[in-house]
Write a protein that holds these residues in place. Structure first.
Motif, PDB file in Angstrom:
ATOM      1  N   ASP A  12       0.805  -1.206   0.079  1.00  0.00           N
ATOM      2  CA  ASP A  12       0.106  -0.287   0.048  1.00  0.00           C
ATOM      3  C   ASP A  12       0.806   1.358  -0.033  1.00  0.00           C
ATOM      4  OD1 ASP A  12      -1.710  -2.009   0.844  1.00  0.00           O
ATOM      5  OD2 ASP A  12      -1.655  -1.377   3.017  1.00  0.00           O
ATOM      6  N   GLY A  13       0.506   2.246  -0.790  1.00  0.00           N
ATOM      7  CA  GLY A  13       1.228   3.517  -1.002  1.00  0.00           C
ATOM      8  C   GLY A  13       2.700   3.415  -1.894  1.00  0.00           C
ATOM      9  N   ALA A  14       2.670   2.029  -2.562  1.00  0.00           N
ATOM     10  CA  ALA A  14       3.779   2.166  -3.443  1.00  0.00           C
ATOM     11  C   ALA A  14       3.766   2.937  -4.632  1.00  0.00           C
ATOM     12  CB  ALA A  14       3.915   0.529  -3.890  1.00  0.00           C
ATOM     13  N   GLY A  15       2.611   3.612  -4.878  1.00  0.00           N
ATOM     14  CA  GLY A  15       2.393   4.356  -6.134  1.00  0.00           C
ATOM     15  C   GLY A  15       1.889   3.609  -7.362  1.00  0.00           C
ATOM     16  N   LYS A  16       1.529   2.271  -7.607  1.00  0.00           N
ATOM     17  CA  LYS A  16       1.101   1.703  -8.387  1.00  0.00           C
ATOM     18  C   LYS A  16      -0.326   1.920  -8.951  1.00  0.00           C
ATOM     19  CE  LYS A  16      -1.058  -1.346  -5.401  1.00  0.00           C
ATOM     20  NZ  LYS A  16      -2.125  -0.810  -5.400  1.00  0.00           N
ATOM     21  N   ALA A 144       6.436   4.287   2.112  1.00  0.00           N
ATOM     22  CA  ALA A 144       4.711   4.055   1.674  1.00  0.00           C
ATOM     23  C   ALA A 144       3.842   4.446   2.770  1.00  0.00           C
ATOM     24  CB  ALA A 144       4.577   2.470   1.522  1.00  0.00           C
ATOM     25  N   ALA A 145       4.418   4.301   4.251  1.00  0.00           N
ATOM     26  CA  ALA A 145       3.392   4.685   5.289  1.00  0.00           C
ATOM     27  C   ALA A 145       3.292   6.191   5.398  1.00  0.00           C
ATOM     28  CB  ALA A 145       3.899   3.939   6.442  1.00  0.00           C
ATOM     29  N   LYS A 146       4.358   6.710   5.098  1.00  0.00           N
ATOM     30  CA  LYS A 146       4.411   8.192   4.883  1.00  0.00           C
ATOM     31  C   LYS A 146       3.680   8.848   3.851  1.00  0.00           C
ATOM     32  CE  LYS A 146       7.302  12.448   5.433  1.00  0.00           C
ATOM     33  NZ  LYS A 146       6.157  13.106   4.644  1.00  0.00           N
ATOM     34  N   ARG A 147       3.685   8.245   2.628  1.00  0.00           N
ATOM     35  CA  ARG A 147       2.856   8.562   1.547  1.00  0.00           C
ATOM     36  C   ARG A 147       1.490   8.502   1.960  1.00  0.00           C
ATOM     37  NH1 ARG A 147       5.859   5.632  -3.481  1.00  0.00           N
ATOM     38  NH2 ARG A 147       7.996   6.955  -3.533  1.00  0.00           N
ATOM     39  N   ARG A 148       1.244   7.463   2.592  1.00  0.00           N
ATOM     40  CA  ARG A 148      -0.358   7.243   2.720  1.00  0.00           C
ATOM     41  C   ARG A 148      -0.673   8.332   3.860  1.00  0.00           C
ATOM     42  NH1 ARG A 148       1.429   1.866   3.388  1.00  0.00           N
ATOM     43  NH2 ARG A 148       0.791   1.757   5.722  1.00  0.00           N
ATOM     44  N   GLN A 149       0.025   8.345   4.816  1.00  0.00           N
ATOM     45  CA  GLN A 149      -0.297   9.476   5.861  1.00  0.00           C
ATOM     46  C   GLN A 149      -0.642  10.806   5.059  1.00  0.00           C
ATOM     47  OE1 GLN A 149       2.944   9.435   8.573  1.00  0.00           O
ATOM     48  NE2 GLN A 149       1.910   7.572   9.639  1.00  0.00           N
ATOM     49  N   ARG A 151      -1.266  11.502   1.977  1.00  0.00           N
ATOM     50  CA  ARG A 151      -2.490  11.488   1.070  1.00  0.00           C
ATOM     51  C   ARG A 151      -3.437  12.247   1.670  1.00  0.00           C
ATOM     52  NH1 ARG A 151      -3.713   6.136  -1.441  1.00  0.00           N
ATOM     53  NH2 ARG A 151      -3.672   5.571   0.615  1.00  0.00           N
ATOM     54  N   ALA A 152      -4.012  13.287   0.865  1.00  0.00           N
ATOM     55  CA  ALA A 152      -5.205  14.133   1.126  1.00  0.00           C
ATOM     56  C   ALA A 152      -6.383  13.250   1.533  1.00  0.00           C
ATOM     57  CB  ALA A 152      -5.469  15.428   0.088  1.00  0.00           C
ATOM     58  N   GLY A 153      -6.901  13.562   2.667  1.00  0.00           N
ATOM     59  CA  GLY A 153      -8.320  12.732   3.059  1.00  0.00           C
ATOM     60  C   GLY A 153      -8.027  11.247   3.572  1.00  0.00           C
ATOM     61  N   GLY A 154      -6.832  10.923   3.623  1.00  0.00           N
ATOM     62  CA  GLY A 154      -6.430   9.521   3.657  1.00  0.00           C
ATOM     63  C   GLY A 154      -6.888   8.789   5.131  1.00  0.00           C
ATOM     64  N   GLU A 193      11.238   9.721  -7.248  1.00  0.00           N
ATOM     65  CA  GLU A 193       9.896  10.731  -7.758  1.00  0.00           C
ATOM     66  C   GLU A 193       8.980  10.074  -8.657  1.00  0.00           C
ATOM     67  OE1 GLU A 193       9.823  14.168  -6.965  1.00  0.00           O
ATOM     68  OE2 GLU A 193      11.111  13.670  -5.213  1.00  0.00           O
ATOM     69  N   LEU A 194       7.780  10.469  -8.533  1.00  0.00           N
ATOM     70  CA  LEU A 194       6.630   9.802  -9.582  1.00  0.00           C
ATOM     71  C   LEU A 194       7.256   9.704 -11.077  1.00  0.00           C
ATOM     72  CD1 LEU A 194       3.389  11.580  -8.152  1.00  0.00           C
ATOM     73  CD2 LEU A 194       3.810   9.003  -8.673  1.00  0.00           C
ATOM     74  N   GLU A 195       7.858  11.230 -11.343  1.00  0.00           N
ATOM     75  CA  GLU A 195       7.933  11.115 -12.891  1.00  0.00           C
ATOM     76  C   GLU A 195       9.403  10.224 -13.246  1.00  0.00           C
ATOM     77  OE1 GLU A 195       7.705  13.879 -11.028  1.00  0.00           O
ATOM     78  OE2 GLU A 195       5.922  14.693 -11.952  1.00  0.00           O
ATOM     79  N   ALA A 196      10.366  10.112 -12.351  1.00  0.00           N
ATOM     80  CA  ALA A 196      11.409   9.130 -12.414  1.00  0.00           C
ATOM     81  C   ALA A 196      10.710   7.874 -12.465  1.00  0.00           C
ATOM     82  CB  ALA A 196      12.487   9.514 -11.586  1.00  0.00           C
TER      83      ALA A 196
END
Ligand code: Z5A
Length: 221
Positions: A12-16, A144-149, A151-154, A193-196
């Motif tokens: 979860d939060g890997a960006g897939k 991944a945990a940080k990204r989930r935290q 995330r807006a409204g997560g 980064e997302l683009e990379a």
């Protein structure tokens, strides 16, 4: 024309999910001359959306691990029958956010269910259908945990609430699967980064898609 199934996997939060949407737009805009279906598990059908809410909502009642396994299998059987197989039969490319590798990684390694049971449930649901290509977005579980935290409204769903040790076991599960199926599963470093990350994804996809198109042409001629 042969349909193809491309699956997107990771903790979860890997960006897939983000990468799947970008791939979808890229394929549509770049004129790959193939119709596309973007879908997901759990919840790729109306029935699946009911199952998804049972699977992911935090509830007072504890969902038994085997019941969870069977609900994922039910979601998948319905999804394959209603969405994936018809699309493949029409020669479409199907982009699927999670598929069978998630079951092995989450229910097998994460929950610790016996692998024989997991395999049985997967076989029953898929009747042997396998992805043509799987992109495994490999991300450090802390990141991944940080990204989930962030995330807006997560909020936190039932599996996210299972904690970091669970995510680490799940990541280990994907690692083992990638070793077991090196031709099908391609590891993508999702820590960048997302683009990379998207640049890497396109580099992986382009030669495969060209190969598939030329195989189709050979079949026609
Ligand atoms: N599950 C299972 O146990 N067994 C099974 O057989 C199946 C599923 C099929 C589905 O939840 C749950 O079902 C899942 C496994 C279980 N466990 N949980 N929880 P879901 O579909 O709701 O959630 P998910 O699949 O885990 O998706 P997610 O949490 O949305 O993560 P993601 O798709 O990998 O990431 P994302 O949505 O693209 O990105 C998350 C955030 O990070 C977002 O704000 C992005 O903008 C950001 N992000 C993404 N990539 C980057 C990079 N590279 N840099 C910076 N920020 C980024």
């Amino acid at each position: 024309m042969q349909g193809r199934l491309i699956t997107f996997e990771g903790i979860d939060g890997a960006g897939k999910t983000t990468q799947l949407q970008w791939v979808r737009s890229w394929l549509a805009d770049a004129g790959w001359a193939r119709s596309l279906v973007a879908t997901r598990e759990p919840g790729g059908t109306g029935i699946g959306r009911h199952l998804r809410s049972v699977l992911l909502q935090v509830n007072d009642e504890v969902l038994d691990d085997r019941a969870e396994l069977l609900l994922y299998a039910a979601d998948r059987a319905q999804h394959i029958a209603q969405v994936i197989e018809p699309a493949l039969a029409e020669g479409q490319w199907v982009l699927c956010d999670r598929f069978t590798d998630s079951t092995f990684a989450y229910q097998g390694l994460g929950r610790g269910l016996e692998m024989g049971l997991v395999e049985q449930s997967v076989r029953m649901a898929t009747q042997g259908l396998q992805p043509d290509l799987t992109l495994w977005f490999d991300v450090d579980p802390e990141m991944a945990a940080k990204r989930r935290q962030d995330r807006a409204g997560g909020g936190t769903d039932r599996l996210e609430a299972a904690g970091l040790a669970f995510q680490k076991r799940t990541r280990q599960g994907f690692q083992e699967l990638a070793t077991q199926f090196p031709g099908r599963i391609v590891q993508v470093d999702g820590n960048q980064e997302l683009e990379a990350v998207f640049v890497i994804v396109k580099e992986i996809l382009e030669p495969r898609l060209k190969q598939w198109l030329s195989e189709d042409l050979m079949e026609v001629s």
